[in-house]
Every structure is written in C-alpha cells, then in structure tokens.
Design a protein around this motif. Structure first.
Motif, short mmCIF file in Angstrom:
data_model
loop_
_atom_site.label_atom_id
_atom_site.label_comp_id
_atom_site.label_asym_id
_atom_site.label_seq_id
_atom_site.Cartn_x
_atom_site.Cartn_y
_atom_site.Cartn_z
N GLU A 183 0.82 -1.11 0.13
CA GLU A 183 0.60 -0.11 0.29
C GLU A 183 1.27 1.55 -0.11
O GLU A 183 0.68 2.15 -0.03
CB GLU A 183 -1.00 -0.14 1.16
CG GLU A 183 -2.20 1.16 1.55
CD GLU A 183 -2.86 0.90 2.76
OE1 GLU A 183 -2.86 2.12 2.82
OE2 GLU A 183 -3.01 -0.07 2.77
N CYS A 184 1.88 1.52 1.10
CA CYS A 184 2.59 2.49 0.78
C CYS A 184 3.70 2.67 -0.43
O CYS A 184 3.83 3.84 -1.19
CB CYS A 184 4.03 2.61 2.02
SG CYS A 184 3.32 2.67 3.90
N LEU A 185 4.06 2.01 -1.36
CA LEU A 185 4.45 1.21 -2.68
C LEU A 185 3.58 2.27 -3.06
O LEU A 185 3.65 3.14 -4.52
CB LEU A 185 5.50 0.06 -3.19
CG LEU A 185 5.91 0.23 -3.89
CD1 LEU A 185 6.99 1.16 -4.17
CD2 LEU A 185 6.84 -1.35 -4.83
N ARG A 186 2.52 1.72 -4.00
CA ARG A 186 1.16 1.82 -4.28
C ARG A 186 1.31 3.44 -4.02
O ARG A 186 0.95 4.78 -4.67
CB ARG A 186 0.21 1.00 -4.27
CG ARG A 186 -0.95 2.13 -5.09
CD ARG A 186 -2.68 0.98 -4.47
NE ARG A 186 -2.87 1.38 -3.21
CZ ARG A 186 -4.32 1.15 -2.69
NH1 ARG A 186 -4.62 -0.10 -3.35
NH2 ARG A 186 -4.53 1.27 -1.28
N ASN A 187 1.08 4.28 -2.80
CA ASN A 187 0.80 5.48 -2.46
C ASN A 187 1.96 6.10 -3.10
O ASN A 187 2.09 7.56 -2.99
CB ASN A 187 0.57 5.47 -1.20
CG ASN A 187 -0.71 4.83 -0.96
OD1 ASN A 187 -1.41 4.84 -1.64
ND2 ASN A 187 -1.36 4.99 0.55
N PHE A 188 3.48 5.75 -2.81
CA PHE A 188 3.82 6.44 -3.83
C PHE A 188 4.22 6.94 -4.75
O PHE A 188 4.85 7.47 -5.16
CB PHE A 188 6.04 5.83 -3.12
CG PHE A 188 7.18 6.31 -4.26
CD1 PHE A 188 7.54 6.94 -2.85
CD2 PHE A 188 7.51 5.58 -5.32
CE1 PHE A 188 8.69 8.14 -3.68
CE2 PHE A 188 8.70 5.61 -5.54
CZ PHE A 188 9.24 6.96 -5.22
N VAL A 231 -7.88 7.96 -5.33
CA VAL A 231 -7.19 7.07 -6.53
C VAL A 231 -6.92 5.40 -5.47
O VAL A 231 -7.26 4.29 -5.82
CB VAL A 231 -5.84 7.55 -6.62
CG1 VAL A 231 -5.32 6.31 -6.83
CG2 VAL A 231 -6.14 8.72 -7.73
N THR A 232 -6.72 5.77 -3.79
CA THR A 232 -6.88 4.52 -3.03
C THR A 232 -8.13 4.03 -2.61
O THR A 232 -8.77 3.09 -2.99
CB THR A 232 -5.90 4.88 -2.20
OG1 THR A 232 -5.13 5.24 -2.32
CG2 THR A 232 -6.45 3.46 -0.68
N TRP A 233 -8.94 5.05 -2.91
CA TRP A 233 -10.54 4.50 -2.59
C TRP A 233 -11.12 3.57 -4.02
O TRP A 233 -11.50 2.81 -3.76
CB TRP A 233 -11.89 5.39 -1.91
CG TRP A 233 -12.84 4.87 -1.97
CD1 TRP A 233 -13.06 4.43 -0.85
CD2 TRP A 233 -14.13 5.20 -2.52
NE1 TRP A 233 -14.83 4.01 -0.84
CE2 TRP A 233 -15.17 4.16 -1.84
CE3 TRP A 233 -14.18 5.86 -4.02
CZ2 TRP A 233 -16.23 4.62 -2.45
CZ3 TRP A 233 -15.42 5.79 -4.68
CH2 TRP A 233 -15.80 4.87 -4.38
#
Length: 146
Positions: A7-12, A119-121
């Motif tokens: 999740e952190c990598l995707r958000n990065f 975007v995450t949602w």
C-alpha cells in the motif's frame, strides 16, 4: 505487514505523479522562466519519499473509525508539510516570496493527500467488487446458497 508495504509503495507512485503535476503548476505560477537540469527529475522522487514517511509509521493493527482515520490523515499531512518545509526551505531566511511558495506547497500537499485517498478508495473498491464477484462464483460452483 507485507500488505502495508504494498500500500505504501502504491501510494508512493500516486504521490510522485501528483507531485510532478503540482511542481508544474506551482512552477508555472511562481517561477515562469526557470530552467532545470536533469537533477530536477530527482526532486519528485525525494518529495514522494518524504511524503510516504508518515504512511510507513501509521501501521493499522485494526480498522480505524472514521474519526481516527481523519485524525491520522491530518497528522500525516502536517508531518509531511513539516518534512517538506525543512527539506525545501531549511536554513533560508523567511521572506514574503518563501511564505507565498510555502502556502502553495501546503495547498498542494492537502490536494495531493485528497487525491491519494480518492485514488486509493477507487482502487480498493474495484478490488472489493472483484473479490465479491469471485466469491459468488466460488459459492455457486460449490453449491453454497446465501
């Protein structure tokens, strides 16, 4: 923990994309004629890494309530702003120009945090729908009724 790192990598990557757009907009407004060398390509990655630091430390052991989630996001945005301000403006005298640019950066951080959440949602909703559809197919194949 593995899911949290994913999740952190995707958000990065979402953050870095938004930072590129924010740098273009802020640069077009505040530094119209500025030219950069190739080292400028590193700044979105550095800013994205700084912006990802709060997410790394906010491990969710259980699903937070809406209030807890909002408080975490506000604290994360504030921490991100502090890290960026120190990195960008640390050691420089405070002038009107720097205050205006810092305000633009602060607004950009808030907008980027909102975009990352949206975007995450959207991505999480799509994953949930796909998993629900797969589960229904599995139940039908196994002869399980709801």
């Amino acid at each position: 923990m593995k899911e949290h790192l994913k999740e952190c990598l995707r958000n990065f990557f979402i953050i870095v994309t938004c930072i590129n757009l924010a740098m273009f907009v802020l640069g077009s407004i505040f530094q119209k004629g500025q030219q950069f060398g190739y080292e400028a390509f590193l700044y979105p990655l550095i800013y994205g890494a700084l912006g990802s630091i709060p997410n790394l430390f906010m491990v969710k052991k259980e699903e937070p309530t809406l209030k807890q989630y909002v408080v975490r996001q506000i604290l994360g945005a504030l921490l991100c702003m502090v890290l960026l301000f120190v990195f960008m403006f640390g050691g420089k005298p405070i002038t009107t120009d720097i205050m205006i640019i810092a305000a633009g950066v602060a607004v950009s951080v808030i907008v980027i945090f909102i975009i990352v959440d949206v975007v995450t949602w959207i991505l999480d909703s799509k994953t949930a729908k796909d998993m629900t559809a797969d589960l229904k197919v599995l139940q039908e194949n196994a002869g399980i009724k709801e």
